[in-house]
Write an enzyme that holds these catalytic residues in place. Structure first.
Site, PDB file in Angstrom:
ATOM      1  N   ASP A 428      50.897  35.437  39.444  1.00 20.24           N
ATOM      2  CA  ASP A 428      49.663  34.890  40.055  1.00 20.24           C
ATOM      3  C   ASP A 428      49.502  35.559  41.423  1.00 20.24           C
ATOM      4  O   ASP A 428      50.269  35.338  42.361  1.00 20.24           O
ATOM      5  CB  ASP A 428      49.798  33.364  40.230  1.00 20.24           C
ATOM      6  CG  ASP A 428      48.549  32.702  40.841  1.00 20.24           C
ATOM      7  OD1 ASP A 428      47.712  33.409  41.455  1.00 20.24           O
ATOM      8  OD2 ASP A 428      48.415  31.466  40.722  1.00 20.24           O
ATOM      9  N   HIS A 429      48.482  36.382  41.491  1.00 22.08           N
ATOM     10  CA  HIS A 429      48.330  37.199  42.693  1.00 22.08           C
ATOM     11  C   HIS A 429      47.949  36.381  43.937  1.00 22.08           C
ATOM     12  O   HIS A 429      47.957  36.898  45.052  1.00 22.08           O
ATOM     13  CB  HIS A 429      47.289  38.296  42.453  1.00 22.08           C
ATOM     14  CG  HIS A 429      47.605  39.571  43.163  1.00 22.08           C
ATOM     15  ND1 HIS A 429      48.501  39.667  44.221  1.00 22.08           N
ATOM     16  CD2 HIS A 429      47.130  40.832  42.972  1.00 22.08           C
ATOM     17  CE1 HIS A 429      48.557  40.913  44.643  1.00 22.08           C
ATOM     18  NE2 HIS A 429      47.725  41.644  43.904  1.00 22.08           N
ATOM     19  N   ARG A 430      47.614  35.113  43.737  1.00 21.93           N
ATOM     20  CA  ARG A 430      47.378  34.278  44.935  1.00 21.93           C
ATOM     21  C   ARG A 430      48.691  33.997  45.619  1.00 21.93           C
ATOM     22  O   ARG A 430      48.765  33.840  46.835  1.00 21.93           O
ATOM     23  CB  ARG A 430      46.731  32.944  44.549  1.00 21.93           C
ATOM     24  CG  ARG A 430      45.366  33.074  43.945  1.00 21.93           C
ATOM     25  CD  ARG A 430      44.844  31.724  43.464  1.00 21.93           C
ATOM     26  NE  ARG A 430      45.708  31.144  42.445  1.00 21.93           N
ATOM     27  CZ  ARG A 430      45.484  29.975  41.865  1.00 21.93           C
ATOM     28  NH1 ARG A 430      44.421  29.261  42.202  1.00 21.93           N
ATOM     29  NH2 ARG A 430      46.310  29.506  40.945  1.00 21.93           N
TER      30      ARG A 430
END
Lengths: 458, 336, 385
Positions: A428-430
């Site tokens: 999850d690139h967040r």
């Protein structure tokens, strides 16, 4: 025109009176307020003054009769005269009595003014007809702005208030019993209230239970000659699909790949399998990978965290609940191993084995499928090398293990046939940036390449 | 900013209000020459004279009824009832006249009367000197009711009460008269928090603790002690108990899901019952546990040596907190 | 000063132990203390007093009739007390302030009340009608004796303002037993307040004779509080006028409060819900009928040939007009809209009440018609106009 006079309530709730005597006869002409009768109530003998000037046309009772309040006592012929205009009033009283439609009023019956208990309406008690309830308009803020002392809340607060999931106490109790986290349950209604049905639906989805097994009605239908087969969307597949969608369209997925020489791991596994002390414990690639992941996660906490939008916080777990994707007849489930980071390789292997067995039997408990912090999926069993796995909702990363292939590889400066596996890490690139993801993946790969390197880690 | 006791800040509030508006009068028993039995009105007679600082005969109904007449005439009387337990002779004038005249006359006659009542217990007093009669006044429409918990609020809210055109019953907890606090005497009333606004005395996440008056300091102590249990209590000082600022209360309850209400006054039909009913109506879907009240017992206020068993203390509050957190050791709220 | 105080007077039943200027038969007699106060009352002025009392009596009669016809819920008759009310009220200045009880029809009339003021509250349309500040008269008070403290407080305010108005309170013999009335006299005396206490001793408090309330003439209480007092024939309009002129002058000069006991009789029932035949002797009522306040003035004027037919006609016609105006005001009254029950509870908006009002308004809007539900609570409100 003829006016009837009904016996009024003569004093605070008296229901009836006895007519003592008439002081007028039919045909008499009477003046306003002239005494026309004497009646006796429970409290007193009372003289009745005439409410009209006119001629008596009918007496509706005789001396000695008991008359109920509200019944007609006497009728008058009243000249069709418009009533006098209401008295001019000073401005002080302007607010209190605006003359109504005086003509109509004076022709109306002398009515009760509602003191005490007036007679019951005839007929069965009934509600008033309603068009429907409308929500109240907000308090008139102009009105409130005049108030120096009260709170004026005319605007919504700038930042969203943190609030707990909305539900009712009995439903909360049900959720607790079912091991369902209300924060994960979607409310079906417009108001956002989680209902009993919502909780049960959620529990049913994540539970691989016999209810989901189709009685004939649920089986794929295929009529002779049909060009399509229809399979109802329900049970595990529905849940899985919903989870996929939620995950895919919430978390920005990035997948990074690394192909690694796992020959040393294969040798380790072979040696452990030959060890009689470890008989009965099936230790495979999955277990070793699981161990490697746990070790690496401790050093890369971003991969072991959760994006909590409601509270605007990133929650970093100090434990690993490791999800193991398991393929079952009914579809994919991802039960997790609680506190996997505290387990030894052998314990992990056992846990994985048991978990897979339970899953295949369709007996995984709902509680086991929530609360995971990282997942592993073994796509290699299907013979493929890599994939772009979708995150289990709420998790920051998922590692797919490809098939172990014997293939030419660089080994000590020469080409040799080695066991090679591709690792696919979606994250999850967040929560995880590219470097973190890559470093984590490398670390896992390093352990698989040289298991002994695990000794360097805590 | 100055450090002042609550008694002194009330004194300053009266002083400023009287200086600002010649229509403000102060009246009550022993408030002039003596300066009040708690010295709250000390010095006012010298500064403003006997016409405006009135030592009245010993007659509470008389004090309240003449205050009504003075209000008819356009004055703004600030009436002191010497002790909470002595307000009852004045009750008829308060409920039938002070509270109703505006309604009765359709707004033509206003009752800008402030009724100051030294209030509540914990001072080791004789019978009738430790009463908490606020529920009778909260239940009377036409009145506003406030209870102050600290010197700053005591000062500001008294001035706001005096400035209000409505009658305000102002409860000042006598056990806090000597408590000191920072007071900004020059605060602009227009900028100060409105009299009807509740104050979040301490932020927290696990339990909402609603209270007012002297009980606020007990609640704050309880919140500190609760840290040892790992529990985070949000303490709300209601300040105004009629009307109640449900907006602030509800936002807190929606956050924590758990409510404890505490007041000195007896339990049955006390202000806590109203708070719990309203919170339940408004926030039912957010409640993790039934709201719990921690109050005085339903007994006449006991003799001084026993009052500590009647006043809801830190331990009883935390027992209730345990209950709403569903911890096993709590007996609060258990029906026998 | 006396070191022993033993009441010696007969209890308050001696109704002739009063200051008087006009006998029941209409003979003008002298009273040294009262005469100077009514020097200026000539025949013209006397006719004016007679007219006022006649109009008041007519309003009262109309009110009783309207109640018997179901147009008013209740009426508190003042018959027999016209002289007390009109005589004393005529002594006030417009800027004095009066605090009446619920029976002071004649006082309200003299102060400037209009037709609707007499009926709308008894009809149940409102708790009050006139704006007190328009006629400097407080809303008639239903809590016995409460108004007496208000008058004292008002008078204390007059002193603070440094002006020369006076305040006055009207109350009955029964009210003198209430704590509020006694506390009022303590305050009035302590603060030397410019207030007049007018006790209408009409001999009865519903069914209780004045002897239940007093074992010493009521006028004799005031000196015990330090307040000078006068006991007058309450059916003698001249004596009442003189007494109140004396009292207001006393107060206006800064000499503090004064007390008047006007001895009269409640000819009718306590209210239209009462039956006095259950507790009163009809002989007593008949005795007082022969002491009627209007009759003696008429007798005096006729004796002076100052009561012409024309005057009689004019007064009767004016009385009929008042009667008709009161009737019309009653029958044409508008009942307020349901949501108006929320009006005027507070001067400044109160959030708790505003949200209740908004809810009730939304609730009311949900109905398709204005008719209330049927059932046992249908009675409340009903369909009256």
């Amino acid at each position: 025109m003829v006016q009837d006079f009904r016996l009024p309530d003569l004093g605070e709730g008296l229901p009836e009176a006895e007519l003592v005597q008439w002081l007028v006869a039919e045909g008499d002409t009477v003046t306003l307020n002239q005494t026309i009768a004497e009646v006796e109530t429970a409290k007193a003998v009372v003289e009745l003054p005439s409410p009209h000037a006119g001629k008596v046309t009918a007496l509706h009772a005789k001396a000695g009769d008991v008359i109920e309040v509200g019944s007609v006592l006497i009728s008058f012929e009243v000249a069709g005269v418009e009533p006098e205009a209401p008295a001019p009033q000073s401005t002080a009283q302007a607010a209190s009595a605006e003359p109504a439609d005086a003509a109509a009023e004076d022709k109306a019956q002398p009515n009760l003014v509602g003191y005490g208990a007036a007679p019951r309406g005839a007929g069965r008690p009934q509600r008033r007809a309603r068009a429907g309830a409308r929500p109240p308009a907000g308090i008139d803020t102009a009105v409130l702005e005049a108030a120096p002392h009260d709170v004026i809340h005319t605007q919504e607060p700038a930042e969203p208030l943190r609030e707990r999931p909305r539900s009712t106490p009995p439903v909360r109790k049900l959720a607790k019993e079912l091991g369902v986290d209300l924060a994960l349950v979607e409310a079906s209604g417009a108001t956002g209230l989680i209902t009993r049905a919502d909780v049960e639906t959620y529990a049913a989805r994540i539970r691989s239970v016999d209810e989901a097994v189709a009685p004939p009605a649920a089986s794929p239908t295929a009529d002779a000659g049909d060009r399509v087969t229809r399979v109802p969307i329900r049970g595990v597949r529905k849940h899985t699909a919903d989870a996929m969608v939620r995950s895919a369209f919430t978390a920005p997925h990035v997948t990074t790949f690394h192909t690694v020489d796992v020959t040393a791991t294969s040798e380790l596994i072979a040696s452990l399998r030959a060890d009689r002390a470890l008989e009965g414990h099936r230790i495979g690639v999955m277990a070793v990978a699981a161990k490697a992941v746990c070790l690496a996660l401790m050093r890369h906490p971003s991969l072991n965290s959760r994006w909590d939008a409601d509270n605007a916080e990133i929650v970093q777990h100090h434990y690993v609940n490791l999800g193991i994707a398991a393929a079952t007849e009914r579809g994919l489930v991802v039960p997790n191993i609680r506190d996997a980071d505290r387990m030894s390789l052998v314990e992990l292997a056992d846990a994985i084995g048991e978990l897979a067995q339970v899953a295949r039997a369709g007996k995984t408990a709902p509680a086991q499928m929530s609360g995971g912090t990282f997942s592993i999926t073994n796509v290699g069993v299907f013979g493929v090398d890599a994939g772009t796995p979708i995150l289990n909702p709420g998790e920051a990363g998922i590692l797919a293990l490809g098939a172990v292939r014997r293939q030419p590889w660089e080994h000590r400066g020469e080409i040799a046939l080695r066991d090679v596996m591709t690792l696919s890490l979606s994250f999850d690139h967040r929560l995880v940036d590219g470097e973190q993801g890559a470093r984590f993946l490398r670390e896992v790969a390093d352990i698989l390449r040289e298991p002994g390197r695990a000794m360097l880690l805590r | 900013m100055t450090q002042l006791t609550m008694a002194k800040s009330i004194n300053e509030g009266l002083r400023r209000a009287m200086a600002d508006d010649p229509k403000v009068l102060v009246m009550g028993e022993d408030i002039g020459k003596l300066g009040g039995v708690f010295r709250v009105t000390d010095g006012l007679l010298d500064q403003f004279g006997a016409q405006r600082v009135i030592d009245t005969p010993l007659a509470e109904a008389g004090i309240m009824g003449t205050a009504v007449g003075l209000a008819f005439r356009g004055f703004r009387p600030v009436v002191e009832i010497q002790f909470d337990g002595f307000v009852y002779p004045a009750f008829d004038q308060i409920v039938c006249q002070v509270a109703k005249l505006h309604y009765r006359t359709r707004g033509n006659v206003k009752m800008p009367i402030t009724i100051r009542i030294p209030w509540a217990g914990g001072v080791g007093a004789a019978e009738h000197h430790s009463e908490s009669p606020e529920a009778y006044f909260v239940h009377t429409s036409g009145l506003r009711v406030v209870a102050v918990s600290n010197p700053q609020d005591a000062y500001v809210m008294l001035r706001q009460a005096i400035a209000s055109n409505d009658p305000v019953v102002y409860f000042e907890p006598k056990r806090l008269y000597h408590q000191k606090g920072e007071v900004d005497l020059d605060v602009d009333l227009a900028d100060a928090p409105p009299m009807g606004l509740a104050r979040i005395a301490r932020e927290g996440t696990d339990v909402t603790l609603l209270t007012y008056g002297a009980q606020v300091s007990t609640a704050m102590d309880a919140a500190i002690a609760a840290e040892d249990d790992g529990v985070s209590i949000e303490v709300i000082d209601l300040r105004s108990i009629s009307p109640v600022d449900y907006r602030t209360v509800a936002a807190s309850v929606r956050k924590t899901g758990r409510v404890v209400v505490t007041h000195e006054a007896a339990r049955e039909a006390g202000v806590g019952a109203e708070l719990v009913a309203s919170v339940t109506e408004q926030c039912f879907d957010y409640l993790e546990a039934p709201p719990v009240r921690v109050t005085g017992h339903d007994i006449p206020y006991p003799p001084a040596k026993l009052e500590k068993h009647h006043l809801p203390d830190l331990d009883r509050i935390l027992d209730a907190v345990d209950r709403v957190l569903d911890r096993p050791n709590s007996l609060t709220g258990v029906e026998v | 000063m006396m070191h022993t105080l033993t009441p010696t007077a007969d209890p308050a039943t001696d109704v002739d132990d009063v200051a008087r200027l006009l006998t029941p038969d209409g003979e003008r007699i002298a009273d040294h203390d009262l005469d100077p106060w009514v020097d200026d009352i000539d025949a013209e002025a006397l006719r004016g007093l007679y007219r006022d009392m006649t109009l008041v009596r007519r309003i009262d009669t109309e009110g009783i009739a309207l109640q018997r016809q179901g147009q008013l819920g209740l009426w508190a008759p003042c018959r027999g007390q016209e002289a007390t009310q009109v005589g004393t009220a005529r002594a006030f200045r417009a800027d004095d302030f009066v605090f009446p009880s619920y029976r002071e029809i004649g006082v309200n009339f003299v102060r400037g009340a209009v037709a609707s003021d007499f009926v709308l509250a008894w009809r149940g349309e409102a708790h009050s009608t006139f704006n007190p500040y328009d006629i400097n008269t407080a809303t008639p008070q239903i809590i016995i004796g409460a108004q007496v403290l208000h008058a004292v407080g008002y008078a204390m305010g007059i002193t603070l303002d440094g002006t020369d108005q006076v305040a006055a309170a009207y109350f009955g013999d029964g009210a003198t037993s209430q704590g509020d009335v006694n506390e009022a006299m303590v305050f009035a005396s302590s603060f030397r307040a410019p207030v007049v206490f007018l006790c209408t001793n009409n001999q009865w408090a519903i069914s209780e004779p004045v002897t239940v309330q007093a074992k010493f003439p009521i006028a004799g209480r005031a000196p015990g509080f330090g307040i000078p007092s006068l006991r007058v024939d309450g059916n003698d309009v001249l004596a009442c006028l003189a007494a109140m002129r004396w009292a207001t002058d006393h107060a206006r000069r800064g000499n503090g409060p004064a007390f008047i006991e006007a001895v009269t009789y409640r000819m009718g029932p306590h209210t239209t819900s009462d039956d006095p035949t259950r507790y009163r002797d009809k002989d007593e009522v008949e005795r007082w009928r022969r002491r009627d306040p209007l009759a003696r003035v008429e007798a005096l004027l006729r004796g002076q040939s100052e009561f012409s037919e024309e005057f009689e006609r004019d007064v009767a016609a004016e009385a009929d007009r008042w009667g008709a105006d009161v009737r019309s005001a009653c029958l044409s009254a508008r009942t307020k809209e349901p949501i108006e029950v929320f009006d005027h509870v507070y001067d400044e908006p109160h959030v708790g009440l505003e949200s209740q009002r908004a809810q009730f308004a939304a609730y009311l809007e949900g109905f398709t018609s204005a008719e209330l539900s049927t059932g046992s609570d249908a009675a409340v409100g009903g369909t009256t106009r």
